[in-house]
Write a protein that holds these residues in place. Structure first.
Motif, PDB file in Angstrom:
ATOM      1  N   ASP A 182       0.988   1.205  -3.910  1.00 16.33           N
ATOM      2  CA  ASP A 182       2.075   2.169  -4.042  1.00 16.33           C
ATOM      3  C   ASP A 182       2.579   2.146  -5.481  1.00 16.33           C
ATOM      4  N   SER A 183       2.735   3.330  -6.078  1.00 12.03           N
ATOM      5  CA  SER A 183       3.085   3.372  -7.504  1.00 12.03           C
ATOM      6  C   SER A 183       4.473   2.791  -7.768  1.00 12.03           C
TER       7      SER A 183
ATOM      8  N   ASP B  26      -1.768   5.466   2.591  1.00  5.87           N
ATOM      9  CA  ASP B  26      -3.116   5.279   2.038  1.00  5.87           C
ATOM     10  C   ASP B  26      -3.396   3.775   1.983  1.00  5.87           C
TER      11      ASP B  26
ATOM     12  N   THR C 241       0.356  -1.081 -10.072  1.00  3.14           N
ATOM     13  CA  THR C 241      -0.948  -0.441 -10.155  1.00  3.14           C
ATOM     14  C   THR C 241      -2.016  -1.430  -9.697  1.00  3.14           C
ATOM     15  N   GLN C 242      -3.189  -0.881  -9.482  1.00  3.05           N
ATOM     16  CA  GLN C 242      -4.333  -1.707  -9.102  1.00  3.05           C
ATOM     17  C   GLN C 242      -4.604  -2.755 -10.191  1.00  3.05           C
TER      18      GLN C 242
ATOM     19  N   ARG D 144      -5.826   2.155   0.872  1.00  5.68           N
ATOM     20  CA  ARG D 144      -6.600   1.566  -0.225  1.00  5.68           C
ATOM     21  C   ARG D 144      -5.924   1.732  -1.579  1.00  5.68           C
ATOM     22  N   LYS D 145      -4.675   2.158  -1.563  1.00  6.34           N
ATOM     23  CA  LYS D 145      -4.002   2.444  -2.824  1.00  6.34           C
ATOM     24  C   LYS D 145      -2.737   1.598  -2.933  1.00  6.34           C
TER      25      LYS D 145
ATOM     26  N   MET E 199       0.837  -1.194   0.000  1.00  2.33           N
ATOM     27  CA  MET E 199       0.000   0.000   0.000  1.00  2.33           C
ATOM     28  C   MET E 199       0.876   1.250   0.000  1.00  2.33           C
ATOM     29  N   GLN E 200       0.258   2.338  -0.367  1.00  2.00           N
ATOM     30  CA  GLN E 200       1.034   3.570  -0.512  1.00  2.00           C
ATOM     31  C   GLN E 200       1.701   3.986   0.799  1.00  2.00           C
TER      32      GLN E 200
END
Ligand code: GLC
Length: 651
Positions: free
Chosen positions: A153-154, A148, A158-159, A150-151, A133-134
């Motif tokens: 981490d780039s 974050d 990606t999702q 729910r995201k 996660m981010q």
């Protein structure tokens, strides 16, 4: 248990559910809610019973569950139904995992997806991807400081890439484990930002105090987790002008679960990742989630109640998903994270006791503390299992008790000193190349960093160009894996160990990592080099192919499933560990596991196996596929650092 009070509350909540969710298809959800609600209600009452808005809070929680259920995909709901019909599916010996950082293993999620074939070739069918996660750009505790929840981490992917990976894993019948960091957030999380901006709602998500009175009271009895780099358990926050509880690093703010909104948020996050396709969720640091002045604020009864609540919520919404307790605590305390059959908590727990004891036996070449400790542990509940591992991304803590050291005939202080010196390369005759981690001058404690291969002596042996020492280190790495694969539970390899990866000191060049030597055993894999290594004869290749064989063999041996069917065998050679895996139905012949921690061959007296069902038949070494020579009708020679998986039958 039926309670008229719980029933009345449930009736009222159900009517609000149908107002909100209308005619949505909620059928299995309602059935499961009916089963688990009385338990949820009584636990909720025990934590939040003082609050005037209790029912309102509970209603919001149940609405969160319904929402998560609606969001769960039909495929995952189908898996839930199948696993409900076969609730012991994960006790099978078929499961062999690997823990890895997506970026350091293969450059990110897409890379991991492209390496599924490599993992399958090794035999791994469960992947634990470390936190994805981010998290902040700079120091982030290896992803355990989340900004974050729910995201993705780039830097990791990606999702969409996560979706492609979960789809691929499902097709290949592999499992995915993801981390959920339930104890704290990073100080870049939106909740912190809003707390700093003065929103009381979010200040109440954390433990914040305007002066040192309460922090001082807490710190009097709270042990320090990172005494060198983050002493104390509170950090002064300039913009908030308050002391904030930060048990781990100063940038990891502890969540305050005395606030039911925090429990609801974190439940929703757990269910979110279950809905992203995780089969197993690793609950990070669950021992810490409830704090109380005057205690260590670890392993408190309320922390267990919270876990029981998380479990009940997940059984309603995502019953096919398992929880792992990452509770790296004293042996008797770890056992409590399984809960009991009527108060379930986690399905799986890290076997930190076995892990630490394996290193104790490596350092002493003696198995007395190992056998004595294991012998005195309570039996875990049937239907739960261990995650057996040798190394992971964290340090090794010598978490077994002084009492167990005494029982084995040693002096705790001296024994611990010796173990630390040996494993960190400070003892004169040591072959280990670890490093002390988290040294605490106040208590004299320290833990140990270092890769499996370097701790097992391969680094020193290769440097000395000593073929016998290289062979023994290699053999020790294989034997330790044979033990985690036969102890009973999911065997969890750590990425890089399958290739006997040595310590990596590159982290020293990165200022965000340099002060944390756990990075020495978190390697960045170089795939062109791996390809080369695997195509020639060398210790790395030898370890890889031995593990391949071991894993394939384990999968063929149902007796290695975890049915609480291990018996530790007391015998007279202090260099050996001997276990019997027994078929509870008595149909299959037992499997005997014998490991030698010494650097010389040792004899084992086979008469010790008589009581475990061996009646003098020929013994077959399943790993080398040969009948073993029995010396003088009763002795077996176990090679230096070697092991046997023995059976009276060849299959
Ligand atoms: C867990 C993680 C560890 C981390 C800590 C704080 O113990 O395994 O790496 O530092 O939690 O999140």
């Amino acid at each position: 248990m039926y309670s008229s009070q719980a029933h009345a509350v449930l009736q009222r909540i159900l009517s609000t559910l149908s107002d909100t969710f209308g005619r949505k298809q909620l059928q299995p959800f309602y059935t499961r809610l009916g089963i688990h609600f009385p338990e949820i209600y009584s636990r909720y009452l025990s934590l939040y019973g003082q609050r005037a808005d209790l029912e309102d809070q509970l209603q919001q929680l149940i609405h969160t569950l319904a929402q998560s259920y609606i969001e769960r995909s039909p495929t995952l709901k189908q898996t839930d139904l199948e696993r409900e019909q076969n609730p012991t599916w994960f006790l099978s010996q078929q499961w062999v995992g690997m823990a890895l950082y997506a970026d350091r293993f293969a450059g990110g999620l897409a890379g991991v997806n492209s390496k599924v074939g490599y993992l399958q070739n090794l035999g791994v069918n469960m992947i634990h991807i470390m936190p994805l996660m981010q998290c902040p750009e700079g120091s982030n505790d290896g992803g355990y400081a989340i900004s974050d929840f729910r995201k993705v981490d780039s830097r990791i992917g990606t999702q969409d890439q996560l979706h492609q990976l979960t789809t691929n894993l499902r097709r290949e019948k592999m499992l995915l484990t993801l981390d959920v960091v339930i104890n704290h957030t990073s100080d870049e999380h939106e909740w912190v930002q809003r707390a700093r901006a003065g929103e009381k709602t979010y200040q109440d998500y954390y433990y914040c105090y305007s002066d040192r009175t309460v922090p001082d009271q807490f710190e009097r009895t709270m042990p320090e987790v990172f005494p060198e780099t983050a002493p104390g358990s509170f950090t002064w926050d300039e913009s908030l002008q308050q002391w904030v509880m930060t048990v781990f690093n100063h940038y990891q703010w502890d969540l305050n679960y005395t606030n039911p909104a925090v429990f609801r948020e974190m439940t929703s996050i757990i269910l979110h990742w279950a809905n992203q396709g995780a089969d197993i969720l690793r609950l990070d640091a669950p021992a810490f989630i409830w704090k109380q002045i005057g205690t260590t604020s670890q392993n408190l009864a309320q922390a267990h109640t919270l876990l029981q609540l998380f479990k009940a919520c997940s059984q309603i919404v995502t019953p096919g998903v398992l929880f792992i307790a990452e509770a790296i605590v004293a042996p008797h305390d770890i056992m409590k994270y399984f809960g009991t059959p009527s108060t379930q908590e986690c399905d799986i727990a890290y076997n930190a006791t076995f892990m630490a004891l394996l290193w104790e036996a490596v350092a002493t070449r003696n198995t007395k503390v190992l056998t004595n400790t294991l012998k005195h542990l309570p039996v875990k509940p049937l239907g739960t299992t261990w995650l057996n591992y040798i190394r992971c991304h964290d340090d090794i803590g010598l978490g077994f008790s002084d009492e167990d050291i005494v029982r084995a005939g040693f002096t705790p202080y001296l024994h611990r000193r010796y173990l630390l010196d040996y494993l960190t390369g400070q003892y004169p005759a040591t072959i280990s190349r670890g490093a002390p981690f988290g040294s605490n001058p106040k208590t004299g404690d320290a833990r140990i960093s270092g890769s499996l291969a370097s701790l097992a002596g391969l680094e020193a042996a290769m440097e000395a160009n000593d073929p016998v020492a290289i062979e023994q280190a290699q053999q020790l790495i294989i034997t330790l894996h044979a033990l985690i694969m036969s102890y009973g539970g999911i065997a969890l390899l750590y990425y890089g160990d399958e290739l006997a990866t040595l310590n990596d000191h590159d982290y020293l060049n990165d200022p965000t990592k340099a002060s944390d030597n756990r990075w020495m055993h978190r390697p960045q894999l170089q795939w062109d080099r791996i390809q080369q290594l695997l195509s020639t004869a060398n210790p790395q290749q030898a370890v890889f192919s031995a593990l391949q064989r071991l894993i394939a063999l384990r999968k063929q041996l149902p007796i290695l499933a975890d049915l609480n069917n291990r018996v530790l065998i007391d015998q007279d050679n202090a260099h050996l560990l001997v276990m019997a895996c027994k078929d509870p139905s008595g149909v299959q012949a037992p499997l005997f596991v014998i490991a030698n921690f010494d650097d010389r061959e040792h004899h084992f007296n086979l008469s010790y196996l008589n009581q475990q069902g061996w009646q003098g038949e020929a013994l077959y070494d399943l790993y080398n596929q040969e009948v073993i020579e029995i010396i003088d009708n009763h002795l077996l020679a176990i090679p230096a650092k070697g092991f046997y998986w023995l059976s009276a039958t060849a299959n």
